[in-house]
Design a protein around this motif. Sequence first.
Motif, PDB file in Angstrom:
ATOM      1  N   ARG A  16       0.255   3.156   7.968  1.00 28.55           N
ATOM      2  CA  ARG A  16       0.594   2.250   6.857  1.00 28.55           C
ATOM      3  C   ARG A  16       0.236   2.882   5.518  1.00 28.55           C
ATOM      4  O   ARG A  16       0.978   2.749   4.540  1.00 28.55           O
ATOM      5  N   THR A  17      -0.897   3.585   5.489  1.00 28.24           N
ATOM      6  CA  THR A  17      -1.311   4.259   4.252  1.00 28.24           C
ATOM      7  C   THR A  17      -0.314   5.358   3.895  1.00 28.24           C
ATOM      8  O   THR A  17       0.090   5.486   2.737  1.00 28.24           O
ATOM      9  N   ALA A  18       0.089   6.140   4.896  1.00 34.05           N
ATOM     10  CA  ALA A  18       1.055   7.221   4.658  1.00 34.05           C
ATOM     11  C   ALA A  18       2.390   6.650   4.190  1.00 34.05           C
ATOM     12  O   ALA A  18       3.030   7.196   3.286  1.00 34.05           O
ATOM     13  N   ARG A  19       2.813   5.533   4.775  1.00 35.27           N
ATOM     14  CA  ARG A  19       4.074   4.894   4.383  1.00 35.27           C
ATOM     15  C   ARG A  19       3.988   4.397   2.935  1.00 35.27           C
ATOM     16  O   ARG A  19       4.921   4.582   2.147  1.00 35.27           O
ATOM     17  N   THR A  20       2.856   3.820   2.564  1.00 39.82           N
ATOM     18  CA  THR A  20       2.662   3.344   1.186  1.00 39.82           C
ATOM     19  C   THR A  20       2.675   4.522   0.215  1.00 39.82           C
ATOM     20  O   THR A  20       3.305   4.450  -0.847  1.00 39.82           O
ATOM     21  N   ASP A  21       2.005   5.614   0.587  1.00 36.45           N
ATOM     22  CA  ASP A  21       2.006   6.823  -0.258  1.00 36.45           C
ATOM     23  C   ASP A  21       3.436   7.299  -0.508  1.00 36.45           C
ATOM     24  O   ASP A  21       3.800   7.642  -1.635  1.00 36.45           O
ATOM     25  N   ARG A  22       4.234   7.334   0.567  1.00 35.83           N
ATOM     26  CA  ARG A  22       5.626   7.789   0.440  1.00 35.83           C
ATOM     27  C   ARG A  22       6.438   6.862  -0.460  1.00 35.83           C
ATOM     28  O   ARG A  22       7.240   7.312  -1.272  1.00 35.83           O
ATOM     29  N   LYS A  23       6.241   5.556  -0.320  1.00 38.19           N
ATOM     30  CA  LYS A  23       6.974   4.592  -1.148  1.00 38.19           C
ATOM     31  C   LYS A  23       6.619   4.758  -2.631  1.00 38.19           C
ATOM     32  O   LYS A  23       7.496   4.705  -3.492  1.00 38.19           O
ATOM     33  N   ILE A  24       5.338   4.959  -2.913  1.00 36.97           N
ATOM     34  CA  ILE A  24       4.901   5.142  -4.306  1.00 36.97           C
ATOM     35  C   ILE A  24       5.542   6.389  -4.896  1.00 36.97           C
ATOM     36  O   ILE A  24       6.123   6.355  -5.988  1.00 36.97           O
ATOM     37  N   ILE A  48       9.667  -0.836  -8.641  1.00 32.32           N
ATOM     38  CA  ILE A  48      10.727  -0.135  -7.909  1.00 32.32           C
ATOM     39  C   ILE A  48      10.343   0.162  -6.455  1.00 32.32           C
ATOM     40  O   ILE A  48      11.200   0.211  -5.570  1.00 32.32           O
ATOM     41  N   SER A  49       9.043   0.345  -6.198  1.00 33.42           N
ATOM     42  CA  SER A  49       8.605   0.705  -4.844  1.00 33.42           C
ATOM     43  C   SER A  49       8.234  -0.507  -4.000  1.00 33.42           C
ATOM     44  O   SER A  49       8.182  -0.419  -2.771  1.00 33.42           O
ATOM     45  N   GLY A  50       7.942  -1.640  -4.669  1.00 33.03           N
ATOM     46  CA  GLY A  50       7.500  -2.816  -3.930  1.00 33.03           C
ATOM     47  C   GLY A  50       6.039  -2.747  -3.512  1.00 33.03           C
ATOM     48  O   GLY A  50       5.562  -3.563  -2.716  1.00 33.03           O
ATOM     49  N   VAL A  51       5.304  -1.775  -4.049  1.00 33.50           N
ATOM     50  CA  VAL A  51       3.884  -1.611  -3.736  1.00 33.50           C
ATOM     51  C   VAL A  51       3.074  -2.261  -4.858  1.00 33.50           C
ATOM     52  O   VAL A  51       3.374  -2.074  -6.042  1.00 33.50           O
ATOM     53  N   ILE A  56      -1.524   1.079  -6.020  1.00 34.95           N
ATOM     54  CA  ILE A  56      -1.216   2.305  -6.754  1.00 34.95           C
ATOM     55  C   ILE A  56      -2.457   2.789  -7.498  1.00 34.95           C
ATOM     56  O   ILE A  56      -2.793   3.977  -7.485  1.00 34.95           O
ATOM     57  N   TYR A  57      -3.181   1.834  -8.114  1.00 36.18           N
ATOM     58  CA  TYR A  57      -4.401   2.208  -8.853  1.00 36.18           C
ATOM     59  C   TYR A  57      -5.498   2.750  -7.931  1.00 36.18           C
ATOM     60  O   TYR A  57      -6.370   3.484  -8.376  1.00 36.18           O
ATOM     61  N   ARG A  58      -5.476   2.379  -6.646  1.00 37.23           N
ATOM     62  CA  ARG A  58      -6.454   2.960  -5.710  1.00 37.23           C
ATOM     63  C   ARG A  58      -6.200   4.446  -5.496  1.00 37.23           C
ATOM     64  O   ARG A  58      -7.092   5.201  -5.134  1.00 37.23           O
ATOM     65  N   ARG A  59      -4.946   4.895  -5.734  1.00 39.70           N
ATOM     66  CA  ARG A  59      -4.583   6.286  -5.511  1.00 39.70           C
ATOM     67  C   ARG A  59      -4.555   7.097  -6.812  1.00 39.70           C
ATOM     68  O   ARG A  59      -4.832   8.291  -6.805  1.00 39.70           O
TER      69      ARG A  59
END
Length: 197
Positions: A16-24, A48-51, A56-59
């Motif tokens: 799930r983390t990897a998928r979120t990274d890709r979406k961002i 645009i990413s739905g995240v 996003i701020y955590r990354r």
Amino acid sequence: MADSPVSQQSPAPDPRTARTDRKILAGAVKLLREFGPQKVTIEAVAVISGVAKTSIYRRYNNSDELLEAALEHVNTELPPVSPGSGNWEESMRSAIEVLFEDMGKGLVLTLLQDPHSTTSEVLRRKIIGPRMELLRDLLRRDQELGLIRKNVDLDVVIDFMLGASYAHVARYGSLGEAWPSRVHATLANLVAVKPVE
């Protein structure tokens, strides 16, 4: 009996983390390519990413860090710099495709509108510079082989190629399949050593 050593492997990343990274990153790159770096903000990427912005701020601490990650991602997505068949028409075609199709109009506009920005410096150093250097090397080789006249300024040849391509996009909206061959034929006719009659 001796104890067997315990494996010290790090845990597998959460899918799930990897998928979120890709979406961002995909959202940031889409904004970057279509609208340029000034539109790559945490808020716009969240939309645009739905995240969620908090994710996003955590990354990324801020939009600049996110933009840097997006630029790095664009660079890794582009085809590698290689001499290919070793002729400058092929290298020119590859450079034109990278600059006008793969990078996207947002990045091209940044180079033209804000040539002294940090983003433009990164683009020139990581993407444009290596491709132009390869093209220059191939032109220089042809010059040394006597195929291109010695008095031809190779940097101006490259600038003609890029300038003509930008002008063509401005006039017609796109380059079209035949454009690189047309540019090569015209430039080759101008710079080639003429056979002795």
